[in-house]
Design a protein around this motif. Structure first.
Motif, PDB file in Angstrom:
ATOM      1  N   VAL A 137      43.546 -41.043   5.188  1.00 33.82           N
ATOM      2  CA  VAL A 137      43.510 -42.486   5.460  1.00 33.82           C
ATOM      3  C   VAL A 137      44.886 -42.989   5.891  1.00 33.82           C
ATOM      4  O   VAL A 137      45.007 -43.778   6.836  1.00 33.82           O
ATOM      5  CB  VAL A 137      43.008 -43.256   4.217  1.00 33.82           C
ATOM      6  N   ARG A 140      45.586 -41.811   9.446  1.00 28.97           N
ATOM      7  CA  ARG A 140      44.765 -42.474  10.448  1.00 28.97           C
ATOM      8  C   ARG A 140      45.076 -43.964  10.529  1.00 28.97           C
ATOM      9  O   ARG A 140      45.351 -44.495  11.604  1.00 28.97           O
ATOM     10  CB  ARG A 140      43.280 -42.265  10.098  1.00 28.97           C
ATOM     11  N   ASP A 141      45.039 -44.655   9.397  1.00 31.28           N
ATOM     12  CA  ASP A 141      45.086 -46.123   9.433  1.00 31.28           C
ATOM     13  C   ASP A 141      46.490 -46.697   9.390  1.00 31.28           C
ATOM     14  O   ASP A 141      46.716 -47.811   9.844  1.00 31.28           O
ATOM     15  CB  ASP A 141      44.230 -46.697   8.296  1.00 31.28           C
ATOM     16  N   LEU A 142      47.441 -45.946   8.838  1.00 30.19           N
ATOM     17  CA  LEU A 142      48.812 -46.445   8.839  1.00 30.19           C
ATOM     18  C   LEU A 142      49.594 -45.872  10.016  1.00 30.19           C
ATOM     19  O   LEU A 142      50.385 -46.570  10.642  1.00 30.19           O
ATOM     20  CB  LEU A 142      49.478 -46.102   7.509  1.00 30.19           C
ATOM     21  N   TYR A 143      49.356 -44.596  10.333  1.00 28.52           N
ATOM     22  CA  TYR A 143      50.133 -43.960  11.395  1.00 28.52           C
ATOM     23  C   TYR A 143      49.373 -43.761  12.692  1.00 28.52           C
ATOM     24  O   TYR A 143      49.938 -43.288  13.675  1.00 28.52           O
ATOM     25  CB  TYR A 143      50.728 -42.644  10.882  1.00 28.52           C
ATOM     26  N   ALA A 146      45.380 -39.263  15.730  1.00 21.79           N
ATOM     27  CA  ALA A 146      44.010 -38.929  16.120  1.00 21.79           C
ATOM     28  C   ALA A 146      43.411 -37.932  15.136  1.00 21.79           C
ATOM     29  O   ALA A 146      44.126 -37.173  14.493  1.00 21.79           O
ATOM     30  CB  ALA A 146      44.020 -38.324  17.518  1.00 21.79           C
ATOM     31  N   TYR A 147      42.082 -37.932  15.055  1.00 27.50           N
ATOM     32  CA  TYR A 147      41.377 -37.009  14.158  1.00 27.50           C
ATOM     33  C   TYR A 147      41.816 -35.558  14.389  1.00 27.50           C
ATOM     34  O   TYR A 147      42.047 -34.813  13.438  1.00 27.50           O
ATOM     35  CB  TYR A 147      39.859 -37.087  14.385  1.00 27.50           C
TER      36      TYR A 147
ATOM     37  N   GLU B  17      35.392 -42.399  17.544  1.00 26.67           N
ATOM     38  CA  GLU B  17      35.230 -40.945  17.465  1.00 26.67           C
ATOM     39  C   GLU B  17      33.752 -40.567  17.375  1.00 26.67           C
ATOM     40  O   GLU B  17      33.335 -39.761  16.539  1.00 26.67           O
ATOM     41  CB  GLU B  17      35.985 -40.415  16.224  1.00 26.67           C
ATOM     42  N   VAL B  47      40.484 -50.709   6.557  1.00 25.72           N
ATOM     43  CA  VAL B  47      41.383 -50.211   7.604  1.00 25.72           C
ATOM     44  C   VAL B  47      42.534 -51.187   7.801  1.00 25.72           C
ATOM     45  O   VAL B  47      43.703 -50.793   7.838  1.00 25.72           O
ATOM     46  CB  VAL B  47      40.625 -50.012   8.935  1.00 25.72           C
ATOM     47  N   VAL B  50      45.133 -51.223   4.950  1.00 19.73           N
ATOM     48  CA  VAL B  50      46.077 -50.101   4.997  1.00 19.73           C
ATOM     49  C   VAL B  50      47.024 -50.261   6.175  1.00 19.73           C
ATOM     50  O   VAL B  50      48.232 -50.053   6.055  1.00 19.73           O
ATOM     51  CB  VAL B  50      45.324 -48.753   5.080  1.00 19.73           C
ATOM     52  N   ALA B  51      46.468 -50.679   7.327  1.00 15.09           N
ATOM     53  CA  ALA B  51      47.288 -50.824   8.529  1.00 15.09           C
ATOM     54  C   ALA B  51      48.377 -51.869   8.343  1.00 15.09           C
ATOM     55  O   ALA B  51      49.441 -51.778   8.953  1.00 15.09           O
ATOM     56  CB  ALA B  51      46.426 -51.187   9.724  1.00 15.09           C
ATOM     57  N   SER B  52      48.113 -52.868   7.488  1.00 15.14           N
ATOM     58  CA  SER B  52      49.113 -53.917   7.329  1.00 15.14           C
ATOM     59  C   SER B  52      50.052 -53.653   6.168  1.00 15.14           C
ATOM     60  O   SER B  52      50.895 -54.488   5.855  1.00 15.14           O
ATOM     61  CB  SER B  52      48.432 -55.278   7.180  1.00 15.14           C
ATOM     62  N   LEU B  53      49.953 -52.470   5.550  1.00 11.12           N
ATOM     63  CA  LEU B  53      50.947 -52.113   4.545  1.00 11.12           C
ATOM     64  C   LEU B  53      52.294 -51.976   5.239  1.00 11.12           C
ATOM     65  O   LEU B  53      52.376 -51.432   6.331  1.00 11.12           O
ATOM     66  CB  LEU B  53      50.599 -50.785   3.878  1.00 11.12           C
ATOM     67  N   GLU B  55      55.694 -50.521   6.440  1.00 17.51           N
ATOM     68  CA  GLU B  55      56.183 -49.155   6.526  1.00 17.51           C
ATOM     69  C   GLU B  55      57.484 -49.077   5.742  1.00 17.51           C
ATOM     70  O   GLU B  55      58.420 -49.821   6.036  1.00 17.51           O
ATOM     71  CB  GLU B  55      56.390 -48.736   7.989  1.00 17.51           C
TER      72      GLU B  55
END
Lengths: 191, 279
Positions: A137, A140-143, A146-147, B17, B47, B50-53, B55
């Motif tokens: 996770v 994928r979602d922070l960085y 690609a799969y 995907e 999603v 997590v994406a808005s955590l 860095e």
């Protein structure tokens, strides 16, 4: 070699300079370029700065020692992230800080938190995911990897990555749903 | 009533995907099914969370600690003269003793706050004779060793063609010269017998020659050992191994003109610190 000249060069070329000519400035450029990401990944995997620092040092010392074994078929960042995930897993095993992966994720009591801090909940919920789901996770979602790349890094098939990401996200979503419901209840609102 | 979408498909759909037919099918279903639309939103929420955590990046101190662990402390391209350089040259007076065959010890400082604390808590093991030479960074290693006569002489001495026949003999002669203490394979039983009753048992030690051979096996370039002696690294007993090497493999006349320094653990010959330079 001067560092500003090196900064324009690609990762693989810098590794070759280091291995072939012992060019330590090349290694320094790689370090500056990638240590932030490696540290960030380690921080999210391990939950605290001290461990993130240990893991990051471990990773780049490995890069130093094992640069000769870097096979140029894979991208340097794939190899680097694989070292990072392995270092984090090793540290997790050694420190045994994460609780056993649970069927359901325990939410920190909203009463204790008062007005629930959603970010704190996510932080904690992420930490409580089984390590392979957490890594998938985060990558994928922070960085935004690609799969396929995550699969190469973790050394598993893409289908496994897909499954880990899905289950990790679903678990996080459940935590957020619970938290939202509890927070709403505490504020005397409709759930 | 169409079957609900499974979480894996929904999650993969969010990432694009899925195959084109699958994507179309999922989209149609989401248009028609409120429950799945809700589940899709929930996944998206996770999603986004997590994406808005933020860095989290290393602090400047942490970045320095990382650099120190990997490369040593001096900034790249820095001039040789630095405040601690003067201190080093004073200590280097003791290096003259090394050439005379008195066993000397090198203490290498390591990285980060944690290890610094460890260094303060564990002074170097009491050892046989000469003054401990203190290295503050890999650049200290470079500066100190590049002035040693045995290192300078070793770098000029060999060519690629000498490695095949000469390497084993060089290892043997350095191992012998390092003295009886570093030439004997000590297993745990021997070290505890030798120790005073009640003393802590010391871990088994690999002899210095074995560690020389191990490094040579792993390092894929033409290499000759030129120095080997006991050392202490962050309070840990180590072997200081110095090699002359070159990355060139095709020209038999090419000189071994680079220096590689390894501090290795006496327990298992693993590398504790690796530096190299071209004198």
């Amino acid at each position: 070699m001067r560092i500003p000249d090196l900064e324009g060069r690609g990762d693989e070329e810098l590794v070759r300079s280091f291995v072939g000519e012992g060019d330590r400035d090349a290694l320094e450029v790689l370090l500056r370029r990638h240590q932030g990401r490696v540290y960030g990944l380690a921080y999210r995997m391990l939950g605290n700065r001290a461990d993130a620092l240990d893991a990051t040092q471990e990773v780049f010392v490995s890069v130093f020692r094992r640069a000769t074994s870097f096979k140029h078929e894979a991208a340097f960042t794939t190899w680097l992230f694989r070292l990072a995930v392995n270092a984090c897993n090793d540290l997790l095993r050694k420190r045994a800080r994460t609780p056993e992966p649970a069927e359901s994720i325990e939410v920190p009591s909203p009463d204790a938190l008062g007005r629930a801090d959603e970010r704190m909940v996510i932080d904690e919920a992420l930490r409580r995911l089984p390590e392979e789901q957490r890594a998938a996770v985060i990558m994928r979602d922070l960085y935004g990897l690609a799969y396929e790349q995550i699969a190469e890094i973790a050394g598993v098939p893409a289908g496994t990555v897909k499954s880990r990401i899905a289950r990790g996200r679903a678990a996080l979503a459940e935590v957020m749903r619970e938290q939202g419901r509890e927070a709403g209840r505490l504020r005397g609102q409709e759930p | 009533m169409s079957p609900h979408e499974d979480v894996e498909i929904l999650s993969a759909y969010l990432d694009g995907e899925v195959s084109e037919p699958e994507r179309a099918r999922v989209e149609a279903h989401l248009g028609a099914c409120r429950e799945c639309a809700g589940r899709r939103s929930a996944l998206e929420g996770a999603v986004q969370a997590v994406a808005s955590l933020p860095e989290v990046a290393p602090t400047p101190d942490e970045a320095r600690a990382i650099r120190l662990a990997v490369l040593g402390g001096a900034p790249a391209g820095a001039p040789a003269r630095r405040p601690w350089g003067a201190r080093l040259w004073a200590a280097a007076g003791a290096v003259g003793l090394l050439g005379a065959g008195i066993v000397g010890y090198a203490v290498l400082r390591s990285s980060g706050a944690r290890q610094e604390a460890g260094l303060a808590a564990r002074p170097p093991a009491a050892l046989d004779s000469a003054a401990a030479t203190e290295f503050a960074s890999d650049d200290d290693v470079r500066t100190l060793l590049s002035s040693r006569p045995d290192v300078i002489d070793g770098v000029r001495r060999y060519r690629v063609a000498d490695v095949g026949a000469g390497q084993a003999e060089a290892v043997a002669s350095l191992a012998t010269a390092a003295g009886p203490a570093s030439g004997v394979e000590k297993d745990a039983a021997q070290t505890s017998r030798a120790a005073a009753p009640g003393a802590a048992t010391t871990p088994p030690e690999r002899p210095i020659g074995a560690c020389l051979r191990q490094v040579l096996r792993e390092w894929p370039y033409p290499t000759m050992p030129i120095a080997a002696e006991p050392a202490v690294y962050v309070g840990q007993e180590a072997w200081l191994l110095v090699f002359a090497w070159t990355p060139s493999t095709s020209d038999g006349n090419a000189p071994l003109d680079r220096v590689m320094v390894r501090l290795v653990s006496r327990t298992d010959c693993s590398t504790l610190n690796h530096s190299d330079f071209k004198p």
